[in-house]
Write a protein that holds these residues in place. Structure first.
Motif, PDB file in Angstrom:
ATOM      1  N   ASP A  76      -4.858   3.985  12.935  1.00 50.93           N
ATOM      2  CA  ASP A  76      -4.982   3.048  11.684  1.00 50.93           C
ATOM      3  C   ASP A  76      -4.911   1.675  12.074  1.00 50.93           C
ATOM      4  O   ASP A  76      -4.598   1.737  13.302  1.00 50.93           O
ATOM      5  N   TYR A 100       1.068  -0.808   0.362  1.00 48.39           N
ATOM      6  CA  TYR A 100       0.436   0.317   0.015  1.00 48.39           C
ATOM      7  C   TYR A 100       1.007   0.701  -0.183  1.00 48.39           C
ATOM      8  O   TYR A 100       0.621   1.819  -0.634  1.00 48.39           O
ATOM      9  N   THR A 123      -4.067  -1.018  10.774  1.00 49.85           N
ATOM     10  CA  THR A 123      -2.626  -1.638  10.084  1.00 49.85           C
ATOM     11  C   THR A 123      -1.859  -0.856  10.832  1.00 49.85           C
ATOM     12  O   THR A 123      -0.895  -0.069   9.916  1.00 49.85           O
TER      13      THR A 123
END
Ligand SMILES: C[S@@+](CC[C@H](N)C(=O)[O-])C[C@H]1O[C@@H](n2cnc3c(N)ncnc32)[C@H](O)[C@@H]1O
Length: 278
Positions: A78, A26, A80
């Protein structure tokens, strides 16, 4: 009252979401394809020096880092934390301090009213329970503070990407809502309700010429973008379905091509800002 079973089902769902966003690369997407979105949201939300800012579903800090560059004090939150490694590097490259904290947008680990500005750049839209997430954005924003959201629209490229992948993916869990609904102004107005005022919403497009051809886009996307990688993993033992999804996604990219020597696409998003009632 939330039961223990509901809570553990939700934790299992969030663990799966975390695993999806940790797949692929990402940070490359944030850097290669959508880097201007964070600064765009920060400018639209009028972040300035001294503000206490929360970037929800911050990823690698696409909005958090430009917010910190204004002189604001920024927490990047977040689901993650695997993404924080790249986020810390990104912040360091720009010479700013950002605090990186793991957290679920549907249960933010912060006190009521603790932030002057609450941002989310193509982030909170991926939390499955929209009203719960919206309530959290409002709760942690101080009265008179700003909520700034940037979300892919249902009709735009990324909204259509999720629509195209849907028949190839397992059905969503009960109660989960589609991410691109956050790109619909009416939906966001309803979620925030009369708790906000001074709403400003406009649709804009991100133009990307990063990919030479639709096939090149797909080859890249299948390597870097967690939600797409996860869908392909789910059908990996069915070569016909893999080929059908390949064809559908290449057709999608071709449909969004402006037409020219190489692929140029416009990806639509909604930029939505509002002030929390004082
Ligand atoms: C498309 S990325 C956007 C990241 C970043 N804001 C940006 O602009 O590049 C979506 C992010 O949402 C995060 N996310 C998904 N579900 C979440 C949840 N329930 N709570 C917090 N973050 C979540 C993912 O971990 C991922 O970092």
């Amino acid at each position: 009252m939330t039961s223990t079973i509901d809570r553990s089902a939700d934790q299992a769902l969030k663990a799966r979401h975390r695993a999806v966003w940790a797949l692929g690369d990402y940070p490359a997407v944030a850097m290669d394809v959508i880097p201007e979105l964070g600064p765009e949201l920060v400018a639209a939300s009028r972040v300035h020096a001294g503000d206490r800012v929360l970037d929800v579903a911050a990823g690698t800090g696409n909005a958090a880092v430009p917010a910190a560059l204004t002189g604001a004090t920024v927490i990047a939150s977040d689901l993650t934390p695997e993404l924080f490694v790249a986020g810390r590097e990104f912040a360091q490259q720009h010479g700013v301090q950002v605090q990186w904290e793991e957290g679920d947008a549907e249960a933010l680990p912060y006190d009521d009213g603790g932030f002057d500005v609450v941002l989310s750049c193509v982030g909170v839209m991926f939390a499955p329970h929209h009203q719960q997430a919206a309530d959290e954005l409002v709760r942690v924003c101080r009265p008179g503070g700003t909520i700034g959201l940037l979300s892919w629209t249902p009709e735009g490229f990324v909204g259509q990407l999720f629509k195209t992948m849907k028949p190839y993916a397992p059905p969503p869990p009960p109660g989960a809502q589609p991410p691109p609904l956050w790109g619909d102004e009416g939906h966001v107005r309803e979620l925030l309700g009369d708790r906000v005022t001074e709403v400003a919403a406009r649709r804009q497009t991100l133009t990307t010429d990063f990919f030479q051809t639709p096939d090149a886009w797909l080859a890249y996307w299948k390597t870097v973008y967690g939600p797409t990688i996860a869908v392909y993993r789910g059908i990996a033992d069915d070569p016909e379905r893999v080929a059908a999804l390949d064809a559908d996604l290449v057709a999608l990219a071709a449909r969004f091509d402006r037409g020219g020597d190489s692929l140029v696409m416009d990806w639509e998003y909604l930029i939505f800002t509002a002030r929390k009632q004082g």
